[in-house]
Motif scaffolding. Structure first.
Motif, PDB file in Angstrom:
ATOM      1  N   LEU A  82       0.857  -1.190   0.000  1.00  0.00           N
ATOM      2  CA  LEU A  82       0.000   0.000   0.000  1.00  0.00           C
ATOM      3  C   LEU A  82       0.886   1.232   0.000  1.00  0.00           C
ATOM      4  O   LEU A  82       1.684   1.432   0.926  1.00  0.00           O
ATOM      5  CB  LEU A  82      -0.922   0.006   1.224  1.00  0.00           C
ATOM      6  N   VAL A  83       0.773   2.049  -1.047  1.00  0.00           N
ATOM      7  CA  VAL A  83       1.540   3.286  -1.162  1.00  0.00           C
ATOM      8  C   VAL A  83       0.610   4.445  -0.835  1.00  0.00           C
ATOM      9  O   VAL A  83      -0.313   4.750  -1.594  1.00  0.00           O
ATOM     10  CB  VAL A  83       2.140   3.458  -2.568  1.00  0.00           C
ATOM     11  N   LEU A  84       0.849   5.078   0.311  1.00  0.00           N
ATOM     12  CA  LEU A  84       0.022   6.192   0.773  1.00  0.00           C
ATOM     13  C   LEU A  84       0.672   7.527   0.432  1.00  0.00           C
ATOM     14  O   LEU A  84       1.857   7.589   0.090  1.00  0.00           O
ATOM     15  CB  LEU A  84      -0.169   6.101   2.290  1.00  0.00           C
ATOM     16  N   SER A  96      -6.280   2.805   5.305  1.00  0.00           N
ATOM     17  CA  SER A  96      -5.255   1.777   5.473  1.00  0.00           C
ATOM     18  C   SER A  96      -5.787   0.602   6.278  1.00  0.00           C
ATOM     19  O   SER A  96      -5.524  -0.565   5.950  1.00  0.00           O
ATOM     20  CB  SER A  96      -4.033   2.392   6.169  1.00  0.00           C
ATOM     21  N   ARG A  97      -6.539   0.903   7.324  1.00  0.00           N
ATOM     22  CA  ARG A  97      -7.090  -0.172   8.161  1.00  0.00           C
ATOM     23  C   ARG A  97      -8.030  -1.066   7.353  1.00  0.00           C
ATOM     24  O   ARG A  97      -8.013  -2.300   7.502  1.00  0.00           O
ATOM     25  CB  ARG A  97      -7.833   0.446   9.350  1.00  0.00           C
ATOM     26  N   ALA A  98      -8.836  -0.461   6.491  1.00  0.00           N
ATOM     27  CA  ALA A  98      -9.773  -1.240   5.678  1.00  0.00           C
ATOM     28  C   ALA A  98      -9.028  -2.146   4.702  1.00  0.00           C
ATOM     29  O   ALA A  98      -9.404  -3.309   4.509  1.00  0.00           O
ATOM     30  CB  ALA A  98     -10.715  -0.303   4.923  1.00  0.00           C
ATOM     31  N   VAL A  99      -7.961  -1.631   4.086  1.00  0.00           N
ATOM     32  CA  VAL A  99      -7.155  -2.469   3.190  1.00  0.00           C
ATOM     33  C   VAL A  99      -6.561  -3.634   3.969  1.00  0.00           C
ATOM     34  O   VAL A  99      -6.558  -4.785   3.514  1.00  0.00           O
ATOM     35  CB  VAL A  99      -6.037  -1.637   2.526  1.00  0.00           C
ATOM     36  N   GLU A 100      -6.071  -3.340   5.158  1.00  0.00           N
ATOM     37  CA  GLU A 100      -5.455  -4.381   5.984  1.00  0.00           C
ATOM     38  C   GLU A 100      -6.462  -5.461   6.368  1.00  0.00           C
ATOM     39  O   GLU A 100      -6.130  -6.659   6.364  1.00  0.00           O
ATOM     40  CB  GLU A 100      -4.848  -3.757   7.241  1.00  0.00           C
ATOM     41  N   GLU A 101      -7.689  -5.065   6.708  1.00  0.00           N
ATOM     42  CA  GLU A 101      -8.701  -6.047   7.101  1.00  0.00           C
ATOM     43  C   GLU A 101      -9.062  -6.967   5.941  1.00  0.00           C
ATOM     44  O   GLU A 101      -9.241  -8.173   6.128  1.00  0.00           O
ATOM     45  CB  GLU A 101      -9.950  -5.330   7.624  1.00  0.00           C
ATOM     46  N   VAL A 102      -9.175  -6.410   4.742  1.00  0.00           N
ATOM     47  CA  VAL A 102      -9.463  -7.245   3.570  1.00  0.00           C
ATOM     48  C   VAL A 102      -8.291  -8.188   3.298  1.00  0.00           C
ATOM     49  O   VAL A 102      -8.484  -9.376   3.014  1.00  0.00           O
ATOM     50  CB  VAL A 102      -9.761  -6.374   2.330  1.00  0.00           C
ATOM     51  N   ALA A 103      -7.074  -7.660   3.405  1.00  0.00           N
ATOM     52  CA  ALA A 103      -5.892  -8.502   3.193  1.00  0.00           C
ATOM     53  C   ALA A 103      -5.858  -9.643   4.208  1.00  0.00           C
ATOM     54  O   ALA A 103      -5.595 -10.800   3.857  1.00  0.00           O
ATOM     55  CB  ALA A 103      -4.621  -7.663   3.299  1.00  0.00           C
ATOM     56  N   ARG A 104      -6.147  -9.317   5.438  1.00  0.00           N
ATOM     57  CA  ARG A 104      -6.135 -10.338   6.501  1.00  0.00           C
ATOM     58  C   ARG A 104      -7.171 -11.420   6.230  1.00  0.00           C
ATOM     59  O   ARG A 104      -6.918 -12.611   6.451  1.00  0.00           O
ATOM     60  CB  ARG A 104      -6.394  -9.666   7.844  1.00  0.00           C
ATOM     61  N   ALA A 105      -8.344 -11.008   5.746  1.00  0.00           N
ATOM     62  CA  ALA A 105      -9.393 -11.980   5.435  1.00  0.00           C
ATOM     63  C   ALA A 105      -8.966 -12.929   4.322  1.00  0.00           C
ATOM     64  O   ALA A 105      -9.485 -14.041   4.219  1.00  0.00           O
ATOM     65  CB  ALA A 105     -10.679 -11.250   5.043  1.00  0.00           C
ATOM     66  N   GLY A 107      -5.818 -13.918   4.067  1.00  0.00           N
ATOM     67  CA  GLY A 107      -4.591 -14.558   4.515  1.00  0.00           C
ATOM     68  C   GLY A 107      -3.330 -13.872   4.040  1.00  0.00           C
ATOM     69  O   GLY A 107      -2.281 -14.499   3.917  1.00  0.00           O
ATOM     70  N   ALA A 108      -3.416 -12.557   3.776  1.00  0.00           N
ATOM     71  CA  ALA A 108      -2.265 -11.821   3.244  1.00  0.00           C
ATOM     72  C   ALA A 108      -1.785 -10.770   4.243  1.00  0.00           C
ATOM     73  O   ALA A 108      -2.549 -10.271   5.078  1.00  0.00           O
ATOM     74  CB  ALA A 108      -2.619 -11.153   1.920  1.00  0.00           C
ATOM     75  N   LEU A 109      -0.517 -10.438   4.146  1.00  0.00           N
ATOM     76  CA  LEU A 109       0.101  -9.413   4.969  1.00  0.00           C
ATOM     77  C   LEU A 109       0.153  -8.096   4.195  1.00  0.00           C
ATOM     78  O   LEU A 109       0.434  -8.095   2.996  1.00  0.00           O
ATOM     79  CB  LEU A 109       1.523  -9.839   5.345  1.00  0.00           C
ATOM     80  N   LEU A 110      -0.123  -6.978   4.882  1.00  0.00           N
ATOM     81  CA  LEU A 110      -0.048  -5.661   4.247  1.00  0.00           C
ATOM     82  C   LEU A 110       1.261  -4.983   4.625  1.00  0.00           C
ATOM     83  O   LEU A 110       1.626  -4.911   5.794  1.00  0.00           O
ATOM     84  CB  LEU A 110      -1.229  -4.786   4.693  1.00  0.00           C
ATOM     85  N   ILE A 111       1.957  -4.464   3.610  1.00  0.00           N
ATOM     86  CA  ILE A 111       3.170  -3.665   3.810  1.00  0.00           C
ATOM     87  C   ILE A 111       2.893  -2.281   3.234  1.00  0.00           C
ATOM     88  O   ILE A 111       2.527  -2.154   2.070  1.00  0.00           O
ATOM     89  CB  ILE A 111       4.379  -4.287   3.082  1.00  0.00           C
ATOM     90  N   ASN A 112       3.033  -1.246   4.066  1.00  0.00           N
ATOM     91  CA  ASN A 112       2.730   0.086   3.527  1.00  0.00           C
ATOM     92  C   ASN A 112       3.873   1.067   3.741  1.00  0.00           C
ATOM     93  O   ASN A 112       4.784   0.835   4.532  1.00  0.00           O
ATOM     94  CB  ASN A 112       1.416   0.635   4.104  1.00  0.00           C
TER      95      ASN A 112
END
Length: 349
Positions: A82-84, A96-105, A107-112
């Motif tokens: 995620l590039v902010l 950012s939190r919403a992207v992270e929650e979808v990624a978590r659902a 099974g993925a890790l978010l790097i921003n």
């Protein structure tokens, strides 16, 4: 005082960066490497006693499975980037939190990371994430030329832009209705009797700033109100520049009676300027701000749903990853006018 310094090579355990491997576990447990692999990956074919010895060795050594190697063998790294624009901007927190929650659902890790509104830094960060083999990118663009991402997209990196469209490439984008929201906000001020309405916004090269200015102009044109150049000010959103612009609009023989602010940072500075005025000046801001309802009067805003932007962009990204290449889409989310008092003040003259 006693000397508490110790040589790094005298510390117990491994040096930093030298993590235990499956070979280390196998040696400690007295088993073969394949046996350790079976235990780590939950595969059958290991006796209870042997599994116990392997687990004890894992715990003693602090071994952790190398998920990077495992998922690379499957062709996916289970991570997205995620590039902010600015990590400190409150607008990007829920996004950012919403992207992270979808990624978590998924099974993925978010790097921003943050581009700091610098196109070169954006490119550097996006390509660094690609070099680390992320499966996809969600990008809030700072630049207007994203052809540098074409090789990555062709190589299979799913990419979705959010808040602003990509430049010079066709790609998915999720936006707020910046034009319509600004038009509604300014029309609201006009409906309460204002004709001299100022606009203070961000840099004109930024898509959102340009669209909100366009909405301002459209509302004024709809009402048959000629816009004077002195009523519009676009540029950096630092407090000094915004304060100067607001004070100029509020001075002279025919000052503005209302101001429409182009984003949350501009709104905060204008609120401080208006608090110093001896007369009431109406205000409508684009983007909601914290404690806006507790001020006197409360601040009327055109609110975006930052969480919905992030969630929609991330869901679109994983749709690409699950379905393969799909035709790019432009998704535009509605804004909402929240009336709290500042936008309902009548003209002071």
């Amino acid at each position: 005082m006693p000397d508490t310094t110790r040589r790094a090579d005298s510390l117990p355990g491994n040096r930093y960066g030298n993590r235990p491997t499956m070979k280390d576990v196998a040696a400690r447990a007295g088993v073969g490497l394949k046996t350790v692999s079976r235990v780590v990956n939950g595969e059958p074919g290991v006796t209870p006693d042997t599994e116990r010895r392997v687990q004890e060795a894992i715990e003693a050594l602090g071994f952790r499975r190398n998920d990077s190697a495992r998922v690379l063998r499957k062709g996916r790294t289970a991570s997205i980037g995620l590039v902010l624009e600015d990590l400190a901007d409150p607008f990007y927190g829920p996004l950012s939190r919403a992207v992270e929650e979808v990624a978590r659902a998924h099974g993925a890790l978010l790097i921003n990371g943050s581009s700091a509104e610098d196109p070169e830094r954006e490119q550097e960060l996006a390509l660094a994430l690609c070099a680390r083999r992320v499966d996809g990118l969600v990008v809030i663009p700072a630049g207007d030329d994203h052809r540098y991402l074409e090789p990555e997209i062709r190589a299979g990196v799913a990419t979705v832009f959010v808040d602003r469209p990509a430049g010079r490439i066709d790609a998915d984008v999720v936006l707020s209705d910046n034009y319509g929201g600004a038009r509604d906000g300014v029309a609201h001020l006009i409906a309460h009797g204002h004709r001299r309405i100022g606009f203070i916004g961000d840099m004109p090269r930024i898509h959102t700033a340009a669209e909100r200015l366009r909405g301002y102009r459209a509302a004024m044109e709809d009402a048959g109100i000629p816009v004077e150049d002195a009523w519009m000010s676009l540029g950096a959103t630092n407090p000094e520049r915004v304060r100067r612009a607001a004070e100029e609009m509020l001075s002279g023989p025919a000052p503005v009676t209302a101001i429409f602010t182009g984003n949350n940072r501009v709104t905060v500075t204008v609120i401080r300027v208006l608090a110093e005025q001896s007369r009431h000046v109406a205000l409508v801001g684009f983007d909601d701000i914290e404690l806006a309802d507790l001020l006197q009067p409360g601040v009327t805003v055109v609110a975006q749903d930052a969480a919905a932007l992030g969630r929609t962009a991330a869901e679109r990204l994983f749709r690409q990853l699950d379905s393969g290449r799909v035709a790019p889409e432009r998704i535009e989310l509605p804004t909402r006018l929240i009336t709290r008092g500042s936008g309902e003040l009548p003209p002071a003259d």
